[in-house]
Design a protein around this motif. Sequence first.
Motif, PDB file in Angstrom:
ATOM      1  N   THR A  28       0.859  -1.181   0.000  1.00 19.96           N
ATOM      2  CA  THR A  28       0.000   0.000   0.000  1.00 19.96           C
ATOM      3  C   THR A  28       0.893   1.229   0.000  1.00 19.96           C
ATOM      4  N   ARG A  36      -8.071   7.767  -0.747  1.00 15.75           N
ATOM      5  CA  ARG A  36      -9.288   6.943  -0.703  1.00 15.75           C
ATOM      6  C   ARG A  36     -10.017   7.008   0.627  1.00 15.75           C
ATOM      7  N   CYS A 110     -19.820   0.129  15.098  1.00 16.34           N
ATOM      8  CA  CYS A 110     -19.548   1.572  14.956  1.00 16.34           C
ATOM      9  C   CYS A 110     -20.700   2.450  15.438  1.00 16.34           C
ATOM     10  N   HIS A 244     -19.827   9.412  12.087  1.00 10.35           N
ATOM     11  CA  HIS A 244     -18.890   8.304  12.271  1.00 10.35           C
ATOM     12  C   HIS A 244     -17.723   8.491  11.312  1.00 10.35           C
ATOM     13  N   ASN A 247     -14.618   7.050   6.611  1.00 12.51           N
ATOM     14  CA  ASN A 247     -13.946   7.428   5.365  1.00 12.51           C
ATOM     15  C   ASN A 247     -14.299   8.893   5.104  1.00 12.51           C
ATOM     16  N   ASN A 274     -10.513   4.701  11.567  1.00 14.49           N
ATOM     17  CA  ASN A 274     -11.850   4.298  12.017  1.00 14.49           C
ATOM     18  C   ASN A 274     -11.712   3.528  13.330  1.00 14.49           C
TER      19      ASN A 274
HETATM   20  O1  UT7 Z   1     -17.016   1.594  10.124  1.00 12.75           O
HETATM   21  C1  UT7 Z   1     -17.426   0.449   9.453  1.00 12.75           C
HETATM   22  C2  UT7 Z   1     -17.946   0.815   8.170  1.00 12.75           C
HETATM   23  N1  UT7 Z   1     -16.881   0.794   7.178  1.00 12.75           N
HETATM   24  C3  UT7 Z   1     -16.927   1.651   6.173  1.00 12.75           C
HETATM   25  O2  UT7 Z   1     -17.761   2.507   6.128  1.00 12.75           O
HETATM   26  C4  UT7 Z   1     -15.951   1.485   5.019  1.00 12.75           C
HETATM   27  C5  UT7 Z   1     -16.681   1.741   3.727  1.00 12.75           C
HETATM   28  N2  UT7 Z   1     -15.837   1.488   2.566  1.00 12.75           N
HETATM   29  C6  UT7 Z   1     -14.805   2.287   2.223  1.00 12.75           C
HETATM   30  O3  UT7 Z   1     -14.508   3.238   2.902  1.00 12.75           O
HETATM   31  C7  UT7 Z   1     -14.096   2.002   0.928  1.00 12.75           C
HETATM   32  O4  UT7 Z   1     -14.823   1.048   0.170  1.00 12.75           O
HETATM   33  C8  UT7 Z   1     -12.636   1.469   1.128  1.00 12.75           C
HETATM   34  C9  UT7 Z   1     -11.748   2.597   1.644  1.00 12.75           C
HETATM   35  C10 UT7 Z   1     -12.634   0.323   2.089  1.00 12.75           C
HETATM   36  C11 UT7 Z   1     -12.056   1.013  -0.201  1.00 12.75           C
HETATM   37  O5  UT7 Z   1     -12.106   2.073  -1.138  1.00 12.75           O
HETATM   38  P1  UT7 Z   1     -12.670   1.811  -2.605  1.00 12.75           P
HETATM   39  O6  UT7 Z   1     -12.510   3.055  -3.352  1.00 12.75           O
HETATM   40  O7  UT7 Z   1     -14.058   1.249  -2.458  1.00 12.75           O
HETATM   41  O8  UT7 Z   1     -11.652   0.748  -3.168  1.00 12.75           O
HETATM   42  P2  UT7 Z   1     -11.903  -0.756  -3.641  1.00 12.75           P
HETATM   43  O9  UT7 Z   1     -12.150  -1.667  -2.507  1.00 12.75           O
HETATM   44  O10 UT7 Z   1     -12.894  -0.755  -4.777  1.00 12.75           O
HETATM   45  O11 UT7 Z   1     -10.464  -1.079  -4.276  1.00 12.75           O
HETATM   46  C12 UT7 Z   1      -9.931  -0.308  -5.378  1.00 12.75           C
HETATM   47  C13 UT7 Z   1      -8.527  -0.826  -5.693  1.00 12.75           C
HETATM   48  C14 UT7 Z   1      -8.472  -2.337  -5.834  1.00 12.75           C
HETATM   49  O12 UT7 Z   1      -7.542  -2.632  -6.866  1.00 12.75           O
HETATM   50  P3  UT7 Z   1      -8.054  -2.989  -8.349  1.00 12.75           P
HETATM   51  O13 UT7 Z   1      -8.930  -4.193  -8.171  1.00 12.75           O
HETATM   52  O14 UT7 Z   1      -8.819  -1.779  -8.800  1.00 12.75           O
HETATM   53  O15 UT7 Z   1      -6.789  -3.218  -9.081  1.00 12.75           O
HETATM   54  C15 UT7 Z   1      -7.911  -2.792  -4.506  1.00 12.75           C
HETATM   55  O16 UT7 Z   1      -7.213  -4.011  -4.607  1.00 12.75           O
HETATM   56  O17 UT7 Z   1      -7.645  -0.490  -4.619  1.00 12.75           O
HETATM   57  C16 UT7 Z   1      -6.946  -1.660  -4.199  1.00 12.75           C
HETATM   58  N3  UT7 Z   1      -6.659  -1.534  -2.778  1.00 12.75           N
HETATM   59  C17 UT7 Z   1      -5.551  -0.954  -2.305  1.00 12.75           C
HETATM   60  N4  UT7 Z   1      -4.495  -0.405  -2.921  1.00 12.75           N
HETATM   61  C18 UT7 Z   1      -3.524   0.114  -2.149  1.00 12.75           C
HETATM   62  C19 UT7 Z   1      -7.442  -1.920  -1.724  1.00 12.75           C
HETATM   63  N5  UT7 Z   1      -6.843  -1.590  -0.575  1.00 12.75           N
HETATM   64  C20 UT7 Z   1      -5.674  -0.988  -0.905  1.00 12.75           C
HETATM   65  C21 UT7 Z   1      -4.625  -0.430  -0.144  1.00 12.75           C
HETATM   66  N6  UT7 Z   1      -3.578   0.100  -0.800  1.00 12.75           N
HETATM   67  N7  UT7 Z   1      -4.646  -0.416   1.200  1.00 12.75           N
END
Ligand code: UT7
Length: 320
Positions: A28, A36, A110, A244, A247, A274
């Motif tokens: 990462t 993000r 949460c 909360h 993000n 979080n």
């Molecule tokens: O309090 C409990 C409630 N939780 C939440 O409210 C969390 C809600 N969700 C989120 O905040 C977001 O969905 C996340 C921050 C968890 C993820 O963000 P996203 O924009 O939805 O990303 P994604 O899961 O769609 O992943 C996009 C890309 C993927 O790669 P590809 O498939 O596009 O090549 C992931 O593999 O980002 C990649 N990825 C990362 N890259 C670098 C996922 N985690 C990471 C990371 N570092 N840590």
Amino acid sequence: MSFSIIGTGKAVPEYVLTNDELSTMVETNDEWISSRTGIKRRHICKDETMTELCVKAANEALEDAGVTASELDLIICATLRGEYITPSQACVIQKEIGASCPAFDVNAACSGFIYAMDVADGFFARNRVDKVLVVALDNLSNIINWKDRATCVLFGDGGGAAVLSKGDGLKYIEINAKGDTDVLKCPRGENTSPFYNHESEHPYLYMNGPEVYKFAVTSMVRGIKKAIKEAGLTQEDIDWVIPHQANIRIIETAVDKLNIPSEKYIRTISEYGNTSGGSCAIALAECAKKHMFKKGDNIVFCAFGSGLTTGSCVITWDKD
Ligand code: UT7
């Protein structure tokens, strides 16, 4: 009559885990995490136990309220996992702070702080209590899969506490649940029974981020709007929003969709990540400590999380 908040406290571990340090543990980088999620750092338990953090937050809130532990009529701890399966974390806190009142935990992840205040509201309504301590604190670092970059970058440890006293501060409170074990869960792990016929799942936090994100955005906007309306207020009457902290993009979407100026939204996510049930309580205690609230300010809280649960409320600040 229900309650007013008369004291707040918070506790987070000393150790700070930065995005750069995380980048040496999983694939990462600071750019991805910051853009993000808005997270820069999170505090992780190394030397402190969860109980020590709970006691620190509780004692700070009691001192701020000018209330002694012996005056408490009830302790509610909002946590998804206390230090023991039994006794409850609230009973452990009761022992450590030297209180003698009933104590129990509420598990709403949460949304826990708002769930706990709603439960407390019921005790006030039945005239069963005069002073209630709510501690909302989670220690997620010990259930995270530190090899999973999709979750390990998001969470931190810590929480806060509030002393509630009979009063008119609470204007409206609502909690909801939509049971789901697919998008956000943490299995219990090992089952020690020799008779049990099911495989144990790994005791790690699992989340389908994009699915939870959709749920979060919708429930945040709906929850804030509804709480304000049910409190008999308009969005112009709101002085502070404590959302909360999951993000920063979820918070910014709420800013875009509601008519409440951006500067009224409290944002602590860059420092703590979080912290689950702890997040709204930490934000509340920090603002109170900085004397940001004036007597009469209307604060709307909104949270969402595993369960899936949501909660929202409007509280008028009653303290000088
Ligand atoms: O309090 C409990 C409630 N939780 C939440 O409210 C969390 C809600 N969700 C989120 O905040 C977001 O969905 C996340 C921050 C968890 C993820 O963000 P996203 O924009 O939805 O990303 P994604 O899961 O769609 O992943 C996009 C890309 C993927 O790669 P590809 O498939 O596009 O090549 C992931 O593999 O980002 C990649 N990825 C990362 N890259 C670098 C996922 N985690 C990471 C990371 N570092 N840590």
